[in-house]
Design a protein around this motif. Structure first.
Motif, PDB file in Angstrom:
ATOM      1  N   ILE A 149       0.973  -1.003  -0.148  1.00 59.09           N
ATOM      2  CA  ILE A 149       0.050   0.032  -0.095  1.00 59.09           C
ATOM      3  C   ILE A 149       0.782   1.150  -0.081  1.00 59.09           C
ATOM      4  CG2 ILE A 149      -1.838  -1.162   1.138  1.00 59.09           C
ATOM      5  CD1 ILE A 149      -0.978   0.258   3.849  1.00 59.09           C
ATOM      6  N   ASP A 150       0.084   2.402  -0.291  1.00 56.06           N
ATOM      7  CA  ASP A 150       1.014   3.744  -0.409  1.00 56.06           C
ATOM      8  C   ASP A 150       1.106   4.351   0.858  1.00 56.06           C
ATOM      9  OD1 ASP A 150       2.013   6.271  -0.962  1.00 56.06           O
ATOM     10  OD2 ASP A 150       0.781   6.507  -2.725  1.00 56.06           O
ATOM     11  N   PRO A 151       1.934   4.679   1.741  1.00 57.33           N
ATOM     12  CA  PRO A 151       1.791   5.129   2.914  1.00 57.33           C
ATOM     13  C   PRO A 151       1.327   6.472   2.775  1.00 57.33           C
ATOM     14  CG  PRO A 151       4.275   4.962   2.253  1.00 57.33           C
ATOM     15  CD  PRO A 151       3.146   4.108   1.431  1.00 57.33           C
ATOM     16  N   GLU A 152       1.546   7.264   1.629  1.00 60.46           N
ATOM     17  CA  GLU A 152       1.149   8.679   1.605  1.00 60.46           C
ATOM     18  C   GLU A 152      -0.334   8.916   1.301  1.00 60.46           C
ATOM     19  OE1 GLU A 152       3.225  11.518   2.127  1.00 60.46           O
ATOM     20  OE2 GLU A 152       4.072   9.316   3.213  1.00 60.46           O
ATOM     21  N   ARG A 153      -1.000   7.855   0.569  1.00 65.91           N
ATOM     22  CA  ARG A 153      -2.330   8.158   0.161  1.00 65.91           C
ATOM     23  C   ARG A 153      -3.325   6.924   0.604  1.00 65.91           C
ATOM     24  NH1 ARG A 153      -2.782   6.497  -5.174  1.00 65.91           N
ATOM     25  NH2 ARG A 153      -4.542   7.741  -5.565  1.00 65.91           N
ATOM     26  N   GLU A 154      -2.976   5.791   1.646  1.00 62.85           N
ATOM     27  CA  GLU A 154      -3.555   4.832   2.080  1.00 62.85           C
ATOM     28  C   GLU A 154      -3.570   4.623   3.530  1.00 62.85           C
ATOM     29  OE1 GLU A 154      -4.435   1.873  -1.340  1.00 62.85           O
ATOM     30  OE2 GLU A 154      -2.235   2.517  -1.303  1.00 62.85           O
ATOM     31  N   VAL A 155      -2.830   5.474   4.373  1.00 53.95           N
ATOM     32  CA  VAL A 155      -2.340   5.286   5.561  1.00 53.95           C
ATOM     33  C   VAL A 155      -2.964   6.672   6.311  1.00 53.95           C
ATOM     34  CG1 VAL A 155      -1.124   4.881   7.698  1.00 53.95           C
ATOM     35  CG2 VAL A 155      -1.018   3.563   5.465  1.00 53.95           C
ATOM     36  N   THR A 156      -3.842   6.604   7.174  1.00 53.03           N
ATOM     37  CA  THR A 156      -4.120   7.734   8.145  1.00 53.03           C
ATOM     38  C   THR A 156      -4.069   7.670   9.729  1.00 53.03           C
ATOM     39  OG1 THR A 156      -6.078   8.434   6.484  1.00 53.03           O
ATOM     40  CG2 THR A 156      -6.075   9.545   8.631  1.00 53.03           C
ATOM     41  N   VAL A 157      -3.100   8.341  10.405  1.00 53.54           N
ATOM     42  CA  VAL A 157      -2.779   8.105  11.632  1.00 53.54           C
ATOM     43  C   VAL A 157      -3.786   9.087  12.605  1.00 53.54           C
ATOM     44  CG1 VAL A 157      -1.046   8.526  13.571  1.00 53.54           C
ATOM     45  CG2 VAL A 157      -0.371   7.750  11.095  1.00 53.54           C
ATOM     46  N   THR A 158      -4.557   8.389  13.366  1.00 57.90           N
ATOM     47  CA  THR A 158      -5.611   8.808  14.422  1.00 57.90           C
ATOM     48  C   THR A 158      -5.241   8.890  15.656  1.00 57.90           C
ATOM     49  OG1 THR A 158      -6.732   6.632  14.180  1.00 57.90           O
ATOM     50  CG2 THR A 158      -7.384   8.127  12.693  1.00 57.90           C
ATOM     51  N   CYS A 159      -6.169   9.393  16.605  1.00 54.56           N
ATOM     52  CA  CYS A 159      -5.889   9.431  18.123  1.00 54.56           C
ATOM     53  C   CYS A 159      -6.787   7.970  18.475  1.00 54.56           C
ATOM     54  CB  CYS A 159      -6.496  10.733  18.652  1.00 54.56           C
ATOM     55  SG  CYS A 159      -5.930  12.173  18.328  1.00 54.56           S
ATOM     56  N   GLY A 160      -5.753   7.100  18.536  1.00 52.73           N
ATOM     57  CA  GLY A 160      -6.496   5.788  18.753  1.00 52.73           C
ATOM     58  C   GLY A 160      -7.191   5.046  17.805  1.00 52.73           C
ATOM     59  N   CYS A 161      -7.472   3.921  17.963  1.00 53.62           N
ATOM     60  CA  CYS A 161      -8.548   3.453  16.861  1.00 53.62           C
ATOM     61  C   CYS A 161     -10.032   3.702  17.240  1.00 53.62           C
ATOM     62  CB  CYS A 161      -8.501   2.083  17.168  1.00 53.62           C
ATOM     63  SG  CYS A 161      -9.518   0.757  16.025  1.00 53.62           S
ATOM     64  N   THR A 162     -10.145   4.260  18.294  1.00 54.80           N
ATOM     65  CA  THR A 162     -11.526   4.874  18.465  1.00 54.80           C
ATOM     66  C   THR A 162     -11.627   5.997  17.631  1.00 54.80           C
ATOM     67  OG1 THR A 162     -11.612   4.069  20.805  1.00 54.80           O
ATOM     68  CG2 THR A 162     -13.290   5.663  20.338  1.00 54.80           C
ATOM     69  N   GLU A 163     -10.881   6.837  17.433  1.00 57.13           N
ATOM     70  CA  GLU A 163     -10.965   8.033  16.485  1.00 57.13           C
ATOM     71  C   GLU A 163     -11.007   7.592  15.008  1.00 57.13           C
ATOM     72  OE1 GLU A 163      -9.923  11.584  14.086  1.00 57.13           O
ATOM     73  OE2 GLU A 163      -8.162  10.722  15.319  1.00 57.13           O
ATOM     74  N   ALA A 164     -10.075   6.536  14.805  1.00 58.71           N
ATOM     75  CA  ALA A 164     -10.245   6.033  13.470  1.00 58.71           C
ATOM     76  C   ALA A 164     -11.611   5.371  13.170  1.00 58.71           C
ATOM     77  CB  ALA A 164      -9.180   4.771  13.233  1.00 58.71           C
ATOM     78  N   VAL A 309      -6.249   1.983   7.424  1.00 54.21           N
ATOM     79  CA  VAL A 309      -5.494   1.760   6.170  1.00 54.21           C
ATOM     80  C   VAL A 309      -6.820   1.500   5.224  1.00 54.21           C
ATOM     81  CG1 VAL A 309      -4.360   0.060   4.882  1.00 54.21           C
ATOM     82  CG2 VAL A 309      -3.728   0.822   7.116  1.00 54.21           C
ATOM     83  N   ALA A 310      -6.960   2.230   4.060  1.00 53.46           N
ATOM     84  CA  ALA A 310      -7.903   2.188   3.086  1.00 53.46           C
ATOM     85  C   ALA A 310      -7.574   2.640   1.631  1.00 53.46           C
ATOM     86  CB  ALA A 310      -9.106   3.085   3.399  1.00 53.46           C
ATOM     87  N   PRO A 311      -8.356   2.170   0.765  1.00 53.51           N
ATOM     88  CA  PRO A 311      -7.655   2.542  -0.619  1.00 53.51           C
ATOM     89  C   PRO A 311      -7.938   4.163  -0.834  1.00 53.51           C
ATOM     90  CG  PRO A 311      -9.863   1.427  -0.823  1.00 53.51           C
ATOM     91  CD  PRO A 311      -9.330   1.238   0.458  1.00 53.51           C
ATOM     92  N   PRO A 312      -7.449   4.809  -1.677  1.00 54.60           N
ATOM     93  CA  PRO A 312      -7.676   6.474  -1.597  1.00 54.60           C
ATOM     94  C   PRO A 312      -9.116   6.809  -1.796  1.00 54.60           C
ATOM     95  CG  PRO A 312      -5.795   5.568  -3.299  1.00 54.60           C
ATOM     96  CD  PRO A 312      -6.502   4.285  -2.630  1.00 54.60           C
ATOM     97  N   HIS A 313      -9.915   6.081  -2.421  1.00 57.36           N
ATOM     98  CA  HIS A 313     -11.522   6.733  -2.728  1.00 57.36           C
ATOM     99  C   HIS A 313     -11.855   6.714  -1.169  1.00 57.36           C
ATOM    100  CE1 HIS A 313     -12.058   2.380  -3.158  1.00 57.36           C
ATOM    101  NE2 HIS A 313     -13.212   2.430  -2.808  1.00 57.36           N
ATOM    102  N   LEU A 314     -11.486   5.801  -0.435  1.00 57.81           N
ATOM    103  CA  LEU A 314     -12.129   5.808   1.057  1.00 57.81           C
ATOM    104  C   LEU A 314     -11.388   6.609   1.935  1.00 57.81           C
ATOM    105  CD1 LEU A 314     -12.993   1.690   1.401  1.00 57.81           C
ATOM    106  CD2 LEU A 314     -14.588   3.919   0.726  1.00 57.81           C
ATOM    107  N   THR A 315     -10.141   6.837   1.853  1.00 55.62           N
ATOM    108  CA  THR A 315      -9.341   7.334   2.591  1.00 55.62           C
ATOM    109  C   THR A 315      -9.696   9.112   2.518  1.00 55.62           C
ATOM    110  OG1 THR A 315      -7.377   6.077   2.418  1.00 55.62           O
ATOM    111  CG2 THR A 315      -6.891   8.327   2.999  1.00 55.62           C
ATOM    112  N   TRP A 316      -9.986   9.370   1.421  1.00 47.39           N
ATOM    113  CA  TRP A 316     -10.394  10.542   1.444  1.00 47.39           C
ATOM    114  C   TRP A 316     -11.466  11.270   2.574  1.00 47.39           C
ATOM    115  CZ3 TRP A 316      -8.928  15.196  -0.286  1.00 47.39           C
ATOM    116  CH2 TRP A 316      -9.823  16.219  -0.420  1.00 47.39           C
ATOM    117  N   GLY A 317     -12.492  10.573   2.358  1.00 47.97           N
ATOM    118  CA  GLY A 317     -13.576  10.653   3.337  1.00 47.97           C
ATOM    119  C   GLY A 317     -13.267  10.603   4.854  1.00 47.97           C
TER     120      GLY A 317
END
Length: 454
Positions: A149-164, A309-317
């Motif tokens: 996966i692309d770390p720049e386009r498909e990974v979003t770091v959050t405040c714990g899994c609860t925020e994810a 972790v999600a594909p770009p079209h879901l990561t956007w939201g």
């Protein structure tokens, strides 16, 4: 102290007591759901305090206004974990309820956090994650699933899994969308879906094996279904979804164009079978949001470092919602999380060995006490049937267990849309040191055997 000063002190104490008492209002006090709880229980003690407790102002005397909350959150109130932990502290009970270790995480990770602070990594991180952590998450995901996966386009770091979870729900679910849950479910799922305005539909997992009723799930998925929210290894039951179950979910999702939100925070605590990430199944990565965190695997629950972790079209939201929820996550802790995710495989081997031993201590002890103990293949939880001890429901039993026995467990009825389905079950956690587990078992052996109804 003069009379004015004394009166002021009394007023402050009254306000503090009123807040503490009202904050203990349980999940079901504001729900249309009812259950036969004795009038001396925590529910009846707190129900009347919400709007009738008088508060004396320094200059005027008036009745406190009712607590105000949006209708979509009105029934949730204080979490069951907070309630049970507060009650447990009051009675000096051993806490086998809330899912946090009573021991600390590895020194090498803590030292990495300290070094990051000393190195000046103390300002805002990049909104969707420090580059080095995004890369570490992508590397771990590749090791676990075989997916690149692309770390720049498909990974979003959050405040714990609860925020994810919150960012995924708020960023990808529209009001009125139908989302399927598996009950019992982690309590934040329903609350977050309520905030998103979703329509929740439940599939109940029943003991002893908590298997997915596949025919029922197939009938539940319709053209109205937007998503399935799942958790494996599963909290609270300890169940792990089998490959057959995951393939059935995948087939339904592909056929009906449904997305999956998969909470996998216990992925490294798989005891009897290997964890399978549903995103790794054919055709599923493009429709899956995989959510995870640092806390459970590394005994650092207070750090609140998670990711999606999600594909770009879901990561956007997800990123759109994340930007307005927390914007960014703790910078030095992200640096330390990199060190954690680069831990050798031997760390995970030792982790599972240690937790397997803890689980064995708790399961063996609970059986000796007289509980019916259901299998737990993952997480650090065990679910039991408490009915041999003669209580009508799980809340009444857990209150007795805290007040009279000195042990905290979690009633599971709050993890169901219909609490009646879970009123015979309670959850114990074994993420504690061995001395704590053995002490809790000894307390239950001493007092609960005498209460058992034969």
């Amino acid at each position: 102290m003069n009379l004015d000063t004394q009166q002021h002190s009394v007023n402050v104490m009254l306000r503090q007591l009123s807040f503490i008492r009202s904050s203990l209002i349980p999940f079901s006090s504001y729900s249309p759901r009812t259950s036969p709880i004795p009038p001396t229980s925590i529910r009846s003690q707190t129900r009347a305090t919400m709007s009738t407790t008088p508060i004396q102002n320094e200059s005027t005397q008036q009745t406190q206004r009712p607590v105000q909350v949006a209708q979509r959150l009105e029934k949730f109130k204080t979490t069951i974990f907070t309630q049970m932990s507060i009650l447990g502290n009051k009675h000096g009970a051993i806490n086998l309820g809330q899912g946090f270790p009573n021991f600390d995480g590895p020194d090498f990770i803590k030292e990495a956090a300290i070094q990051a602070i000393k190195d000046g990594k103390n300002q805002y991180a990049r909104a969707f994650g420090a580059p080095e952590l995004n890369s570490a998450v992508a590397s771990r995901f590749h090791q676990d699933t075989g997916l690149v996966i692309d770390p720049e386009r498909e990974v979003t770091v959050t405040c714990g899994c609860t925020e994810a979870i919150a960012a995924a729900m708020l960023g990808l679910i529209n009001p009125g969308d139908e989302v399927i849950l598996f009950a019992p479910f982690y309590d934040s799922y329903e609350a977050t879906l309520s905030m998103a305005g979703a329509k929740v539909k439940c599939i109940t997992l029943r003991p002893p094996g908590f298997d997915i009723p596949l025919d029922e799930l197939k009938a539940a998925v319709t053209s109205e279904t937007r998503a399935i929210l799942m958790n494996t290894p599963h909290n609270p039951t300890g169940k792990m979804f089998t490959r057959e179950e995951l393939e059935a979910i995948a087939s339904l999702c592909i056929e009906n164009d449904v997305i999956v939100f998969s909470d996998e925070v216990y992925d490294k605590l798989d005891f009897e079978m290997d964890h399978i990430c549903i995103a790794s199944l054919p055709g599923m990565y493009e429709r899956t949001v995989t959510m995870n965190s640092l806390g459970k695997t590394f005994s650092l629950t207070g750090w609140k470092i998670g990711w999606a972790v999600a594909p770009p079209h879901l990561t956007w939201g997800i990123r759109q919602a994340h930007s307005y929820l927390t914007f960014a996550t703790s910078t030095p802790m992200q640096a330390a999380a990199v060190a954690a995710l680069e831990a050798p495989e031997s760390y995970y081997t030792e982790l599972k060995r240690d937790y397997s031993e803890k689980k064995e201590i708790l399961v063996k002890g609970l059986k000796e006490v007289g509980f019916e103990v259901f299998p737990s293949s993952g997480t650090y939880f065990v679910v039991v049937d408490h009915t041999p001890f003669g209580f009508g429901d799980d809340v009444a039993f857990c209150e007795y267990l805290i007040k009279e026995v000195g042990v905290v467990a979690i009633p599971t009825s709050v993890f169901y849309l219909n609490p009646e389905e879970g009123k015979n079950l309670v959850r114990f956690a074994f993420c504690k040191d061995e001395e704590t587990l053995r002490s809790a078992i000894e307390r239950m052996k001493l007092k609960l055997k005498l209460k058992r109804v034969v």
